[in-house]
Design a protein around this motif. Structure first.
Motif, mmCIF file in Angstrom:
data_model
loop_
_atom_site.group_PDB
_atom_site.id
_atom_site.type_symbol
_atom_site.label_atom_id
_atom_site.label_comp_id
_atom_site.label_asym_id
_atom_site.label_seq_id
_atom_site.Cartn_x
_atom_site.Cartn_y
_atom_site.Cartn_z
ATOM 1 N N THR A 8 0.769 -1.201 0.028
ATOM 2 C CA THR A 8 -0.109 0.165 -0.096
ATOM 3 C C THR A 8 0.890 1.318 -0.059
ATOM 4 O O THR A 8 2.080 1.302 0.473
ATOM 5 N N GLN A 9 0.423 2.259 -0.738
ATOM 6 C CA GLN A 9 1.213 3.726 -0.681
ATOM 7 C C GLN A 9 0.181 4.704 -0.485
ATOM 8 O O GLN A 9 -0.874 4.877 -1.014
ATOM 9 N N ASP A 10 0.443 5.435 0.783
ATOM 10 C CA ASP A 10 -0.552 6.724 1.299
ATOM 11 C C ASP A 10 -2.121 6.108 1.050
ATOM 12 O O ASP A 10 -2.947 6.928 0.749
ATOM 13 N N LEU A 11 -2.401 4.848 1.751
ATOM 14 C CA LEU A 11 -3.665 4.443 1.722
ATOM 15 C C LEU A 11 -4.549 5.309 2.767
ATOM 16 O O LEU A 11 -4.052 5.266 3.831
ATOM 17 N N THR A 12 -5.682 5.808 2.133
ATOM 18 C CA THR A 12 -6.366 6.675 3.134
ATOM 19 C C THR A 12 -7.925 6.369 2.905
ATOM 20 O O THR A 12 -8.400 6.031 1.743
ATOM 21 N N LYS A 13 -8.649 6.144 3.898
ATOM 22 C CA LYS A 13 -10.006 6.224 3.976
ATOM 23 C C LYS A 13 -10.725 6.665 4.941
ATOM 24 O O LYS A 13 -10.392 6.857 6.331
ATOM 25 N N THR A 14 -11.607 7.532 4.707
ATOM 26 C CA THR A 14 -12.354 8.616 5.581
ATOM 27 C C THR A 14 -14.029 7.946 5.647
ATOM 28 O O THR A 14 -14.527 7.629 4.683
ATOM 29 N N PHE A 15 -14.505 8.354 6.797
ATOM 30 C CA PHE A 15 -16.056 8.088 6.897
ATOM 31 C C PHE A 15 -16.526 9.388 7.579
ATOM 32 O O PHE A 15 -16.424 9.261 8.814
ATOM 33 N N GLY A 16 -17.260 10.324 6.740
ATOM 34 C CA GLY A 16 -17.404 11.584 7.396
ATOM 35 C C GLY A 16 -16.423 12.133 7.788
ATOM 36 O O GLY A 16 -15.441 12.281 7.016
ATOM 37 N N ASP A 17 -16.378 12.686 9.294
ATOM 38 C CA ASP A 17 -15.257 13.363 9.649
ATOM 39 C C ASP A 17 -13.981 12.561 10.307
ATOM 40 O O ASP A 17 -13.119 12.912 10.839
ATOM 41 N N THR A 18 -14.161 11.280 10.314
ATOM 42 C CA THR A 18 -13.307 10.195 10.811
ATOM 43 C C THR A 18 -12.386 9.669 9.696
ATOM 44 O O THR A 18 -12.936 9.121 8.659
ATOM 45 N N THR A 19 -11.218 9.781 9.936
ATOM 46 C CA THR A 19 -10.137 9.289 9.094
ATOM 47 C C THR A 19 -9.601 7.847 9.616
ATOM 48 O O THR A 19 -9.104 7.623 10.682
ATOM 49 N N ALA A 20 -10.317 6.757 9.236
ATOM 50 C CA ALA A 20 -10.064 5.576 9.452
ATOM 51 C C ALA A 20 -8.902 4.963 9.008
ATOM 52 O O ALA A 20 -8.141 4.115 10.019
ATOM 53 N N LEU B 211 -7.868 -3.811 1.512
ATOM 54 C CA LEU B 211 -6.881 -4.710 0.977
ATOM 55 C C LEU B 211 -7.673 -5.984 0.265
ATOM 56 O O LEU B 211 -7.139 -6.507 -0.643
ATOM 57 N N THR B 212 -8.814 -6.124 0.583
ATOM 58 C CA THR B 212 -9.602 -7.223 -0.181
ATOM 59 C C THR B 212 -10.713 -6.793 -1.139
ATOM 60 O O THR B 212 -11.405 -7.418 -1.698
ATOM 61 N N GLY B 213 -10.709 -5.312 -1.120
ATOM 62 C CA GLY B 213 -11.635 -4.661 -2.186
ATOM 63 C C GLY B 213 -13.051 -4.755 -1.953
ATOM 64 O O GLY B 213 -13.945 -4.678 -2.733
ATOM 65 N N GLN B 214 -13.220 -4.875 -0.351
ATOM 66 C CA GLN B 214 -14.761 -4.746 0.009
ATOM 67 C C GLN B 214 -15.152 -3.159 -0.089
ATOM 68 O O GLN B 214 -16.439 -2.971 -0.004
ATOM 69 N N ILE B 215 -14.054 -2.291 0.021
ATOM 70 C CA ILE B 215 -14.524 -0.944 0.080
ATOM 71 C C ILE B 215 -13.416 -0.167 -0.869
ATOM 72 O O ILE B 215 -12.375 -1.045 -0.904
ATOM 73 N N ARG B 216 -13.648 1.023 -1.292
ATOM 74 C CA ARG B 216 -12.872 1.720 -2.112
ATOM 75 C C ARG B 216 -11.983 2.590 -1.138
ATOM 76 O O ARG B 216 -12.617 3.388 -0.488
ATOM 77 N N PRO B 217 -10.688 3.005 -1.388
ATOM 78 C CA PRO B 217 -9.944 3.748 -0.732
ATOM 79 C C PRO B 217 -10.295 5.210 -1.358
ATOM 80 O O PRO B 217 -10.650 5.428 -2.502
ATOM 81 N N ASP B 218 -10.046 6.125 -0.458
ATOM 82 C CA ASP B 218 -10.293 7.784 -0.935
ATOM 83 C C ASP B 218 -8.923 8.214 -1.863
ATOM 84 O O ASP B 218 -9.206 9.000 -2.297
ATOM 85 N N ALA B 219 -7.988 7.585 -1.258
ATOM 86 C CA ALA B 219 -6.736 8.047 -1.873
ATOM 87 C C ALA B 219 -5.602 6.950 -1.608
ATOM 88 O O ALA B 219 -5.698 6.238 -0.715
ATOM 89 N N GLY B 220 -4.620 7.131 -2.225
ATOM 90 C CA GLY B 220 -3.298 6.144 -2.206
ATOM 91 C C GLY B 220 -3.654 4.898 -3.123
ATOM 92 O O GLY B 220 -4.632 4.604 -3.872
ATOM 93 N N THR B 221 -2.616 4.065 -3.159
ATOM 94 C CA THR B 221 -2.896 2.772 -3.674
ATOM 95 C C THR B 221 -2.771 1.494 -2.982
ATOM 96 O O THR B 221 -2.122 1.710 -1.968
ATOM 97 N N VAL B 222 -3.420 0.311 -3.475
ATOM 98 C CA VAL B 222 -3.176 -0.853 -2.963
ATOM 99 C C VAL B 222 -3.062 -1.959 -3.815
ATOM 100 O O VAL B 222 -3.884 -2.090 -4.884
#
Lengths: 467, 241
Positions: B7-19, B50-61
């Motif tokens: 992964t490279q700079d993998l980022t996922k947010t839900f509302g105001d929370t950066t998970a 990592l398993t493609g169940q959700i999409r990242p907001d930024a970065g690569t995997v």
């Protein structure tokens, strides 16, 4: 008991609000009131062609039917909630951790459900009529009487279906025997010239308010409800059900489909879930039978319309609601860790829907035989297939794999109505000119195809919510 | 060894929370990697990304050389996954569920595979019971079995031992060690540090979506330290920073 009841009401509200938003769900009764207001507004037009007593009977029967449908959901509700929210998350399933008996919890749950749906559907409907009353010359006190009779009709449907489902859970044979006895009693009553008021005492109470119809109404609600609560069964893990592997055989028999394993799974879900095949009888065939009877009576007063065509159109819409059954026990999270995408799961549901639609087609053929209207059979079948496909496509486009929760969002529900109603009205109108014009409904098929294609793109690109 | 997960700079947010917050990780094939973190640290979100169940907001995997967001179904076809919550379908029996998964994955020898797992995890007597009527422990066994039914080279497992009794925990831990010794790779999310220390070869500590440390268990042992103390020191230090 009071605390339990209040907690359950809060819980019910939050379940809906979690899915539809506080405002979205809060506006649902407002929307029902608005529709009711509009319906009441044009009531004088209806009364020019249909006797008031018949119209009143139809509306009361609709509320009884609504009770049947809410009760049918109650049959499946536990499993639905388990899939959506998990076993431990509802108070109704917590008799093992709270110092309360199962019967107390179940009785409170039923009371909560009754009040909740009265406030969700019945009271807003009466409020809409009351608001229209000054404009249509209705006596101001009449809506109060309607509130009583509508509520009683709703509760009668609810109590009867709870009673039958409780019996079915105890003994499908006894339930079947009582249902058959009821059908025979209705047929005999009909032959003896006993009117519909005997079947729907709340309607009789509306026509002639008095102690006797009121007592009959309360008895028809109270006795079945009491028996249901007294005989309620709550399954425990030690009552584990066992089955030999029938999945493989079913998948093999469905091999003409591209994803037979999904259709086989849907078939087993339907067969083994609470209520089983009885669901089809209570929440699909029984309402359809009532619709057919109403149409047959109604069209004596509206010449020019073919009951078979109108029935086929309505059947198409009602059939599309069976998509809810297919999605009720599934969330995409059950597939998310397997090599399938949303498109695959929806395609599987469409295949299963095609199989269930054979039941609807059989109903239509029976109705055609009963109507003896051979000239309308072909356009009726085409209208049914087209409307069914189109209504399903609209449902899938708007709600994906979550119709039973997303249709409670006011915006989604209004879009659904806006997409379906004009097509139905045009279809019924042109069929007055010539029943064969209903065959023109096939133009809905490419629209359905387009909508399904867009639905696949939309829901595949959508991160599924956790519910 | 070449990286099987990157992964490279993998980022996922839900509302105001950066998970998951700009996570960069590289995990080599053949590792039993433990992703450690307290509740709500972002472990399950990482697993889903990592398993493609959700999409990242930024970065690569990338997993097994595949771009996960671009081809999630192909990624899931090649790996095994045990999700955080066990979710076998209510109205299939345990046996039918394994056959269902077998058909989804196109496994031809499904009978043999299912039989093997009934024996390994000792739930043959429950094979004809509806999944909704199974105990949590047996459901967990079923989810373990479905993840390894197709003998994948890489498995993502989220708290796989949580509902299992100590004997079955031992069985699964032994299986995972043998699986890695045989060339498999495991991405193991947990907050049970004792198990991670016992079976993992490498680990990362995740807190509030940020990777605080990435290293091997051997480094800790040679420094005469225990995972628990190291973990608490890092997480508390980050919480107070």
């Amino acid at each position: 008991m009071r605390d339990l009841f209040v907690a359950m009401v809060k819980e019910e509200w939050r379940i809906h609000a979690t899915m539809a938003g506080n405002l979205g769900f809060g506006l649902f009764p407002v929307m029902i009131a608005a529709f009711s207001f509009m319906g009441a507004w044009i009531l004088p037009l209806f009364l020019e062609i249909v006797p008031a007593s018949l119209l009143a009977f139809i509306v009361h029967a609709m509320f009884a039917l609504m009770g049947v449908m809410v009760g049918s959901f109650g049959i499946m509700g536990r499993e639905f909630m388990n899939r959506r929210f998990g076993q431990a998350s509802l108070i109704a399933y917590s008799s093992r951790s709270l110092p309360l008996s199962e019967r107390t919890i179940f009785a409170t749950f039923v009371a909560k459900d009754v009040l909740f749906y009265l406030f969700l559907w019945v009271i807003p409907a009466v409020a809409g009529i009351a608001a229209a009353a000054p404009f249509i010359g209705m006596e101001p006190a009449f809506p109060l009487l309607l509130l009583v009779t509508f509520s009683l009709s709703f509760l009668e449907g609810l109590a009867v279906v709870f009673f039958l489902s409780t019996l079915y859970a105890r003994s499908p044979r006894i339930a079947g025997a009582i249902l058959a006895a009821g059908a025979v009693a209705v047929a005999l009553a009909s032959l003896a010239g006993i009117g519909p008021a005997m079947l729907l005492p709340p309607y009789a109470f509306l026509l002639a308010p008095g102690i006797l119809p009121l007592a009959a109404s309360l008895a028809l609600i109270g006795i079945p409800a009491a028996v249901s609560i007294a005989w309620a069964t709550i399954e425990y893990p030690d009552a584990a059900r066992r089955y030999p592997n029938s999945f493989d055989g079913l998948s093999d028999r469905l091999s003409l489909f591209s994803r037979p394993w999904l259709t086989a799974k849907d078939a087993l879900d339907l067969r083994r879930s609470e209520g089983g095949i009885a669901k089809i009888i209570f929440s699909f065939l029984m309402p359809l039978g009532l619709v057919w009877v109403f149409l047959s009576v109604l069209f004596r007063f509206i010449p020019g319309l073919s009951p078979l065509i109108v029935f086929a159109v309505l059947l198409g819409v009602i059939s599309s609601t069976t998509y809810n059954w297919l999605t009720e026990f599934d969330t995409f999270s059950a597939y998310a860790f397997l090599p399938v995408d949303v498109r695959t799961v929806i395609t599987g549901k469409l295949q299963s829907y095609g199989v269930i639609n054979l039941v609807s087609l059989a109903v239509l053929i029976l109705a055609a035989a009963a109507a003896g209207d051979a000239g309308a059979v072909v356009p009726a079948v085409l209208a049914f297939l087209s409307v069914s496909a189109y209504s399903l496509a609209v449902t899938v486009r708007l709600t994906g794999l979550y119709p039973s929760v997303m249709l409670y969002q006011v915006r989604v529900f209004l879009l659904y109505l806006a997409a379906i109603s004009p097509a139905l009205l045009v279809l019924i109108f042109v069929s007055i000119l010539d029943p064969w014009y209903a065959a023109g409904s096939v133009v809905l098929l490419p629209a359905a195809w387009f909508l399904l294609d867009r639905a696949m793109l939309r829901w595949t690109a959508f991160d599924m919510p956790s519910y | 060894m070449a990286a099987i997960i990157e992964t490279q700079d993998l980022t996922k947010t839900f509302g105001d929370t950066t998970a998951v917050d700009h996570v960069t990780l590289s995990i080599a094939a053949g590792e039993l990697f433990g992703l450690l973190g307290p509740n709500g640290s972002g472990k399950t979100t990482m697993n889903k990304l990592l398993t493609g169940q959700i999409r990242p907001d930024a970065g690569t995997v990338r997993v097994m050389g595949l771009d996960v967001p671009a081809d999630p179904v192909r990624v899931r076809a090649g790996i095994g996954i045990i999700p955080e919550q066990e979710t076998p379908p209510s109205f299939l029996t345990a046996e039918e569920y394994l056959h269902f998964v077998g058909r989804v994955r196109g496994i031809t020898a499904i009978d043999e595979q299912a039989e093997k797992w009934f024996d390994i995890l000792e739930f043959r007597d429950k094979r004809q019971v509806l999944c909704k009527d199974l105990s949590r422990g047996t459901r967990q066994k079923l989810m373990v079995a479905q993840a390894f039914l197709h003998e994948p080279p890489l498995a993502f497992i989220d708290e796989p031992l949580i509902n299992l009794d100590p004997i079955m925990q031992r069985t699964v831990k032994d299986f995972l060690s043998e699986y890695v010794a045989g060339g498999g790779t495991v991405f193991f999310s947990t907050h049970i540090l004792g198990i991670a220390e016992e079976i993992c070869t490498s680990f990362a500590i995740l807190h509030n979506g940020v990777v605080l440390h990435h290293g091997t268990i051997d480094e800790l042992v040679t420094g005469d330290r225990h995972l628990e103390g190291f973990f608490l020191e890092r997480v508390r230090g980050h919480a107070h920073a």
